[in-house]
Scaffold this motif. Structure first.
Motif, PDB file in Angstrom:
ATOM      1  N   LEU A 115     -10.272   7.114   8.911  1.00 29.10           N
ATOM      2  CA  LEU A 115      -9.129   8.027   8.791  1.00 29.10           C
ATOM      3  C   LEU A 115      -8.630   8.090   7.357  1.00 29.10           C
ATOM      4  CD1 LEU A 115      -7.094   6.831  11.917  1.00 29.10           C
ATOM      5  CD2 LEU A 115      -8.505   8.893  11.754  1.00 29.10           C
ATOM      6  N   LYS A 116      -8.244   9.291   6.942  1.00 29.62           N
ATOM      7  CA  LYS A 116      -7.651   9.458   5.619  1.00 29.62           C
ATOM      8  C   LYS A 116      -6.129   9.425   5.755  1.00 29.62           C
ATOM      9  CE  LYS A 116      -9.393  12.318   2.461  1.00 29.62           C
ATOM     10  NZ  LYS A 116      -9.712  13.560   1.694  1.00 29.62           N
ATOM     11  N   ASN A 117      -5.460   8.780   4.804  1.00 28.63           N
ATOM     12  CA  ASN A 117      -3.995   8.773   4.795  1.00 28.63           C
ATOM     13  C   ASN A 117      -3.518  10.188   4.509  1.00 28.63           C
ATOM     14  OD1 ASN A 117      -1.238   8.619   3.950  1.00 28.63           O
ATOM     15  ND2 ASN A 117      -1.489   6.447   3.501  1.00 28.63           N
ATOM     16  N   SER A 118      -2.853  10.789   5.494  1.00 30.57           N
ATOM     17  CA  SER A 118      -2.452  12.192   5.367  1.00 30.57           C
ATOM     18  C   SER A 118      -1.335  12.399   4.345  1.00 30.57           C
ATOM     19  CB  SER A 118      -2.003  12.737   6.731  1.00 30.57           C
ATOM     20  OG  SER A 118      -0.939  11.951   7.251  1.00 30.57           O
ATOM     21  N   VAL A 119      -0.710  11.312   3.911  1.00 33.01           N
ATOM     22  CA  VAL A 119       0.350  11.413   2.898  1.00 33.01           C
ATOM     23  C   VAL A 119      -0.244  11.353   1.493  1.00 33.01           C
ATOM     24  CG1 VAL A 119       2.448  10.338   1.973  1.00 33.01           C
ATOM     25  CG2 VAL A 119       2.100  10.451   4.445  1.00 33.01           C
ATOM     26  N   THR A 120      -1.067  10.325   1.239  1.00 35.33           N
ATOM     27  CA  THR A 120      -1.645  10.181  -0.111  1.00 35.33           C
ATOM     28  C   THR A 120      -2.806  11.141  -0.342  1.00 35.33           C
ATOM     29  OG1 THR A 120      -3.231   8.480   0.580  1.00 35.33           O
ATOM     30  CG2 THR A 120      -1.059   7.717  -0.140  1.00 35.33           C
ATOM     31  N   GLN A 121      -3.511  11.497   0.729  1.00 42.37           N
ATOM     32  CA  GLN A 121      -4.669  12.403   0.673  1.00 42.37           C
ATOM     33  C   GLN A 121      -5.865  11.833  -0.098  1.00 42.37           C
ATOM     34  OE1 GLN A 121      -5.104  15.414   2.237  1.00 42.37           O
ATOM     35  NE2 GLN A 121      -3.134  15.124   3.241  1.00 42.37           N
ATOM     36  N   THR A 122      -5.757  10.616  -0.576  1.00 42.69           N
ATOM     37  CA  THR A 122      -6.856  10.044  -1.356  1.00 42.69           C
ATOM     38  C   THR A 122      -7.393   8.758  -0.758  1.00 42.69           C
ATOM     39  OG1 THR A 122      -5.251   8.923  -2.790  1.00 42.69           O
ATOM     40  CG2 THR A 122      -6.099  11.048  -3.554  1.00 42.69           C
ATOM     41  N   THR A 123      -6.521   7.938  -0.162  1.00 45.58           N
ATOM     42  CA  THR A 123      -6.964   6.640   0.366  1.00 45.58           C
ATOM     43  C   THR A 123      -7.215   6.729   1.867  1.00 45.58           C
ATOM     44  OG1 THR A 123      -4.648   5.994   0.661  1.00 45.58           O
ATOM     45  CG2 THR A 123      -5.731   5.294  -1.367  1.00 45.58           C
ATOM     46  N   THR A 124      -8.053   5.822   2.368  1.00 47.41           N
ATOM     47  CA  THR A 124      -8.221   5.724   3.816  1.00 47.41           C
ATOM     48  C   THR A 124      -7.098   4.851   4.365  1.00 47.41           C
ATOM     49  OG1 THR A 124      -9.654   3.783   3.610  1.00 47.41           O
ATOM     50  CG2 THR A 124     -10.738   5.947   3.691  1.00 47.41           C
ATOM     51  N   THR A 125      -6.947   4.866   5.672  1.00 45.81           N
ATOM     52  CA  THR A 125      -5.813   4.149   6.273  1.00 45.81           C
ATOM     53  C   THR A 125      -6.023   2.635   6.338  1.00 45.81           C
ATOM     54  OG1 THR A 125      -6.728   4.659   8.455  1.00 45.81           O
ATOM     55  CG2 THR A 125      -4.963   6.087   7.640  1.00 45.81           C
ATOM     56  N   CYS A 126      -7.147   2.149   5.833  1.00 46.03           N
ATOM     57  CA  CYS A 126      -7.329   0.685   5.806  1.00 46.03           C
ATOM     58  C   CYS A 126      -6.765   0.076   4.519  1.00 46.03           C
ATOM     59  CB  CYS A 126      -8.797   0.303   5.992  1.00 46.03           C
ATOM     60  SG  CYS A 126      -9.905   1.008   4.783  1.00 46.03           S
ATOM     61  N   PHE A 127      -6.209   0.916   3.617  1.00 46.58           N
ATOM     62  CA  PHE A 127      -5.566   0.406   2.410  1.00 46.58           C
ATOM     63  C   PHE A 127      -4.108   0.069   2.710  1.00 46.58           C
ATOM     64  CE2 PHE A 127      -9.236   2.201   0.400  1.00 46.58           C
ATOM     65  CZ  PHE A 127      -9.384   1.509  -0.794  1.00 46.58           C
ATOM     66  N   GLU A 128      -3.701  -1.140   2.332  1.00 49.09           N
ATOM     67  CA  GLU A 128      -2.305  -1.539   2.531  1.00 49.09           C
ATOM     68  C   GLU A 128      -1.438  -0.937   1.426  1.00 49.09           C
ATOM     69  OE1 GLU A 128      -1.770  -5.737   2.901  1.00 49.09           O
ATOM     70  OE2 GLU A 128      -2.932  -5.852   4.759  1.00 49.09           O
ATOM     71  N   PRO A 129      -0.301  -0.320   1.776  1.00 46.14           N
ATOM     72  CA  PRO A 129       0.580   0.252   0.746  1.00 46.14           C
ATOM     73  C   PRO A 129       1.142  -0.835  -0.171  1.00 46.14           C
ATOM     74  CG  PRO A 129       1.195   1.017   2.952  1.00 46.14           C
ATOM     75  CD  PRO A 129       0.221  -0.103   3.128  1.00 46.14           C
ATOM     76  N   ALA A 130       1.315  -0.499  -1.434  1.00 41.02           N
ATOM     77  CA  ALA A 130       1.942  -1.409  -2.401  1.00 41.02           C
ATOM     78  C   ALA A 130       3.164  -0.701  -2.979  1.00 41.02           C
ATOM     79  CB  ALA A 130       0.964  -1.769  -3.516  1.00 41.02           C
ATOM     80  N   LEU A 131       4.336  -1.312  -2.867  1.00 38.19           N
ATOM     81  CA  LEU A 131       5.575  -0.659  -3.303  1.00 38.19           C
ATOM     82  C   LEU A 131       5.998  -1.166  -4.676  1.00 38.19           C
ATOM     83  CD1 LEU A 131       7.755  -0.681  -0.050  1.00 38.19           C
ATOM     84  CD2 LEU A 131       5.820   0.758  -0.640  1.00 38.19           C
ATOM     85  N   ASP A 132       6.326  -0.238  -5.572  1.00 46.26           N
ATOM     86  CA  ASP A 132       6.905  -0.619  -6.863  1.00 46.26           C
ATOM     87  C   ASP A 132       8.355  -0.152  -6.926  1.00 46.26           C
ATOM     88  OD1 ASP A 132       6.448   2.068  -7.012  1.00 46.26           O
ATOM     89  OD2 ASP A 132       5.560   2.035  -9.025  1.00 46.26           O
ATOM     90  N   TYR A 133       8.988  -0.096  -5.750  1.00 45.76           N
ATOM     91  CA  TYR A 133      10.395   0.309  -5.642  1.00 45.76           C
ATOM     92  C   TYR A 133      11.018  -0.455  -4.480  1.00 45.76           C
ATOM     93  CZ  TYR A 133       7.959   3.335  -2.302  1.00 45.76           C
ATOM     94  OH  TYR A 133       7.134   3.801  -1.300  1.00 45.76           O
ATOM     95  N   VAL A 134      12.328  -0.354  -4.354  1.00 48.71           N
ATOM     96  CA  VAL A 134      13.053  -1.056  -3.290  1.00 48.71           C
ATOM     97  C   VAL A 134      13.634  -0.042  -2.316  1.00 48.71           C
ATOM     98  CG1 VAL A 134      14.983  -2.609  -2.765  1.00 48.71           C
ATOM     99  CG2 VAL A 134      13.635  -2.970  -4.829  1.00 48.71           C
ATOM    100  N   VAL A 135      13.473  -0.311  -1.044  1.00 50.92           N
ATOM    101  CA  VAL A 135      14.026   0.557   0.003  1.00 50.92           C
ATOM    102  C   VAL A 135      15.090  -0.233   0.766  1.00 50.92           C
ATOM    103  CG1 VAL A 135      13.511   1.787   2.145  1.00 50.92           C
ATOM    104  CG2 VAL A 135      11.891   1.869   0.236  1.00 50.92           C
ATOM    105  N   VAL A 136      16.231   0.410   0.988  1.00 50.78           N
ATOM    106  CA  VAL A 136      17.318  -0.231   1.742  1.00 50.78           C
ATOM    107  C   VAL A 136      17.682   0.643   2.929  1.00 50.78           C
ATOM    108  CG1 VAL A 136      19.769  -0.869   1.675  1.00 50.78           C
ATOM    109  CG2 VAL A 136      18.288  -1.513  -0.207  1.00 50.78           C
ATOM    110  N   LYS A 137      17.753   0.022   4.108  1.00 49.97           N
ATOM    111  CA  LYS A 137      18.252   0.719   5.293  1.00 49.97           C
ATOM    112  C   LYS A 137      19.651   0.200   5.592  1.00 49.97           C
ATOM    113  CE  LYS A 137      18.726  -0.713   9.276  1.00 49.97           C
ATOM    114  NZ  LYS A 137      18.609  -1.434  10.555  1.00 49.97           N
ATOM    115  N   ILE A 138      20.587   1.113   5.793  1.00 51.24           N
ATOM    116  CA  ILE A 138      21.962   0.700   6.137  1.00 51.24           C
ATOM    117  C   ILE A 138      22.352   1.380   7.447  1.00 51.24           C
ATOM    118  CG2 ILE A 138      24.373   0.618   5.393  1.00 51.24           C
ATOM    119  CD1 ILE A 138      23.434   0.818   2.516  1.00 51.24           C
TER     120      ILE A 138
END
Length: 280
Positions: A115-138
């Motif tokens: 499967l291709k990651n439909s968001v990145t359009q370049t990587t397959t879904t076996c690649f783990e995302p790497a974040l260089d930002y912080v996400v906060v849920k409130i």
């Protein structure tokens, strides 16, 4: 976590509760990726999660929730949800990994490598995302609409929704998030003063307004260790909130907007300050 029928398995997102055990995840501020775990703790919990999803034979999406002792690597598995949940939507938005889409495809027999990651359009879904930002849920509560309601939060969920904020630092993300909750706040600071009759009580017994009680305690120059003892919120988070308070005091020394240098304005925005934050 996601796993396919070929036993390929990856972790998509790790999240950490700002609040200690005893407060429902839906009632807690959540930070992704985790900020206070050591490398050893993170990899231990990650490998355990992989073992759990494989042992249960889950095909699709699954999340594992832990309680971790901050003074040791002792842990408990609180729950395993072999389904899409509200946390899954948060993880998808935070990482750009389309969990619902992938889980559906895995359920009908596809493998992660197919499967291709439909968001990145370049990587397959076996690649783990790497974040260089912080996400906060409130979480967002509407407790003001109900007369006589107990404002304390705990193991049952009272929140009616949540917001997600993204920033390059925790300070930026938390301030943006507190503005987005829609309770008339401009961030951690620069707000109408909330009246805490007993500040120690407000810190010990969590309510929907506890983060502002923490801000008030920091403004009154309470020691971080004391606030930590009362709230059990990790000192790392308290230090970051203290950074915001400290920078606010720096801005308060300036009597007009013209005195703010370009560098200071940039730093203010990087710490999530709104244009209201230094009024008054």
């Amino acid at each position: 976590m996601v796993r396919d029928r070929f036993d390929n398995c990856i972790t998509v997102c790790n999240m950490e509760n700002f609040d200690p055990l005893g407060i429902h995840t839906g009632e807690s501020i959540v930070v992704a990726p985790s900020q206070t775990l050591s490398n050893s703790e993170y990899h231990k919990l990650r490998s355990l999660a992989l073992k759990i999803i494989r042992h249960l034979g889950v095909v699709g999406e699954c999340n594992v929730q832990y309680a971790l002792d901050p003074n040791s690597e002792d842990y408990r598995v609180i729950e395993v949800n072999a389904r899409l949940s509200r946390s899954s939507a948060l993880a998808s938005k935070a990482t750009g990994y389309p969990l619902a889409f992938v889980a559906a495809k895995l359920g009908v027999g596809y493998g992660l490598h197919q499967l291709k990651n439909s968001v990145t359009q370049t990587t397959t879904t076996c690649f783990e995302p790497a974040l260089d930002y912080v996400v906060v849920k409130i979480p967002r509560w509407d407790l003001n609409k109900f007369h006589g309601v107990n404002r304390e939060i705990g193991s049952s969920m009272k929140s009616v929704g949540e917001i997600m904020a993204i920033g390059r630092s925790f300070e930026e993300a938390i301030q943006k998030g507190l503005r987005m909750v829609g309770q008339g706040m401009h961030g951690l600071v620069g707000n109408i003063k909330l009246n805490f009759e007993n500040l120690e009580e407000a810190l010990t017994h969590p309510t929907d307004q506890r983060i502002f009680a923490v801000a008030e305690a920091l403004e009154q120059e309470w020691k971080i260790e004391k606030i930590h003892q009362l709230t059990k919120i990790d000192c790392w988070f308290l230090e970051k909130l203290a950074n915001i308070i400290s920078f606010m005091h720096q801005l308060e020394q300036l009597n007009s907007l013209e005195l703010i240098s370009k560098e200071l304005m940039l730093e203010a925005k990087q710490k999530g300050f709104s244009d209201f934050s230094w009024h008054g």
